[in-house]
Design an enzyme around this catalytic site. Structure first.
Site, PDB file in Angstrom:
ATOM      1  N   LYS A 151       0.840  -1.201   0.000  1.00  0.00           N
ATOM      2  CA  LYS A 151       0.000   0.000   0.000  1.00  0.00           C
ATOM      3  C   LYS A 151       0.876   1.253   0.000  1.00  0.00           C
ATOM      4  O   LYS A 151       0.607   2.217  -0.724  1.00  0.00           O
ATOM      5  CB  LYS A 151      -0.939  -0.028   1.217  1.00  0.00           C
ATOM      6  CG  LYS A 151      -2.044  -1.060   1.057  1.00  0.00           C
ATOM      7  CD  LYS A 151      -2.756  -1.426   2.340  1.00  0.00           C
ATOM      8  CE  LYS A 151      -3.701  -2.618   2.076  1.00  0.00           C
ATOM      9  NZ  LYS A 151      -4.376  -3.134   3.255  1.00  0.00           N
TER      10      LYS A 151
ATOM     11  N   GLN B 168      -5.107  -1.832   9.462  1.00  0.00           N
ATOM     12  CA  GLN B 168      -4.831  -3.127   8.832  1.00  0.00           C
ATOM     13  C   GLN B 168      -5.419  -4.255   9.685  1.00  0.00           C
ATOM     14  O   GLN B 168      -5.114  -4.374  10.865  1.00  0.00           O
ATOM     15  CB  GLN B 168      -3.307  -3.306   8.662  1.00  0.00           C
ATOM     16  CG  GLN B 168      -2.919  -4.571   7.933  1.00  0.00           C
ATOM     17  CD  GLN B 168      -3.432  -4.616   6.485  1.00  0.00           C
ATOM     18  OE1 GLN B 168      -3.350  -3.626   5.752  1.00  0.00           O
ATOM     19  NE2 GLN B 168      -3.995  -5.743   6.074  1.00  0.00           N
TER      20      GLN B 168
ATOM     21  N   ASP C  55     -11.446   2.279   3.652  1.00  0.00           N
ATOM     22  CA  ASP C  55     -11.621   0.825   3.545  1.00  0.00           C
ATOM     23  C   ASP C  55     -13.113   0.460   3.529  1.00  0.00           C
ATOM     24  O   ASP C  55     -13.470  -0.684   3.247  1.00  0.00           O
ATOM     25  CB  ASP C  55     -10.950   0.132   4.746  1.00  0.00           C
ATOM     26  CG  ASP C  55      -9.864  -0.841   4.303  1.00  0.00           C
ATOM     27  OD1 ASP C  55      -9.742  -1.065   3.089  1.00  0.00           O
ATOM     28  OD2 ASP C  55      -9.150  -1.366   5.183  1.00  0.00           O
TER      29      ASP C  55
END
Ligand code: NDP
Length: 282
Positions: free
Chosen positions: A53, A97, A120
């Site tokens: 990322k 994450q 996200d």
């Protein structure tokens, strides 16, 4: 005729080219898109995803900051990092994450992310908006799946779509996106009876299970479009949830593993971050 291979690498490269122009336009207006990542613990897969990322951000001149916390960090410490990103005007998108260590309540952490920075798409506000068809951040892998279907020229309207897997991060949002495009959607899971027969009805089949090559060629309707989200390591190599060799003899188009949905996920994260930055300009 063997199925056409839908290359995620190619589609991702096309989207990244489009994003580069949008980042440039933002920069011209004094805005550098920024992504804040919270990474807890030392799970090698999570570290490798976060590296990917960061690299994607770098390539597109998107600013990224990673806060790394030890595996024994408390929930409050993780939430404190999220809140700091919430308040930071140079950060437009926040990503925690997953998975988090067991002692941390994932939902409690995700709830702290401001929905307008939730790139996200896991905050209940974004999840709810996806369900009612309102503007929202769509989770990256499902957004990537839809993008690949779109760019392969498939019109979903009226098609039978079958999604195998009902996780919150892949299966359910994929199903909602397909439904929003007027496909007739069937969701399958570990208790589905006669899964092969259900799959054989699919004009579009999306596999998000996590079982290597579970979906065989004779589960696939001739001419179907097959999107394989699965990533499984078998004897040192990556394979999907679909038996690629068998399926490509029957399907009209299919995504490979690796090089299919995988490259799309990170690209959609950068895209969501750019969108979040654009929204700050109104
Ligand atoms: P989860 O483990 O959260 O969900 C798996 C789903 O598959 C569950 O709904 C489960 O059913 C269902 N399932 C399990 N076994 C069977 C079976 N025998 N028959 C039918 N359904 C079954 O996985 P994720 O959704 O997180 O991930 C799925 C796959 O996608 C994994 O391989 C993962 O690595 C990959 N992935 C890839 C990404 C990418 O960027 N390419 C991103 C995210 C995931 P039930 O609900 O009944 O338990």
């Amino acid at each position: 005729m063997p199925a056409r291979v839908i290359s995620g690498k190619q589609v991702a490269a096309d989207i990244r080219r489009e994003l580069a122009g949008r980042v440039e336009r933002l920069r011209a207006q004094g805005v550098v898109p920024g992504l804040g990542v919270v990474l807890v613990g030392d799970d090698p897969a999570s570290h490798s995803y976060v590296k990917g990322k960061e690299k994607a951000c770098q390539e597109l001149a998107v600013h990224s900051v990673v806060r790394r916390l030890p595996a024994d960090a408390g929930q409050e410490a993780v939430i404190a990092e999220v809140r700091a990103f919430n308040e930071d005007p140079s950060i437009h998108g926040i990503l925690v994450q997953l998975p988090l260590p067991d002692h941390i309540d994932e939902q409690a952490v995700l709830l702290e992310i401001r929905p307008e920075k939730d790139v996200d798409g896991f905050h209940p506000m974004n999840v709810g908006n996806l369900h009612i068809g309102a503007e929202c951040f769509v989770p990256c892998t499902p957004a990537g799946v839809l993008e690949m279907i779109d760019r392969s020229g498939v019109d979903l309207k009226g098609l039978q779509a079958v999604v195998v897997g009902r996780s919150n991060i892949v299966g359910k949002p994929v199903a909602m996106l397909l439904l929003s495009r007027h496909a007739t959607v069937t969701m399958c899971h570990s208790r589905t009876r006669d899964l092969p027969a259900v799959c054989r009805n699919a004009d579009v089949l999306v596999a998000a299970v996590g079982r290597p090559q579970m979906i065989k060629g004779d589960w696939i309707k001739p001419g179907a479009v097959v999107i394989d989200v699965g990533v499984n390591r078998v004897e040192g190599r990556l394979v999907g949830d679909v038996d690629f060799a068998q399926a490509s003899e029957v399907a009209s188009a299919i995504t490979p593993v690796p090089g299919g949905v995988g490259p799309m996920t990170i690209t959609m994260l950068v895209k969501n971050t750019v969108v979040a930055a654009e929204r700050t300009l109104g």
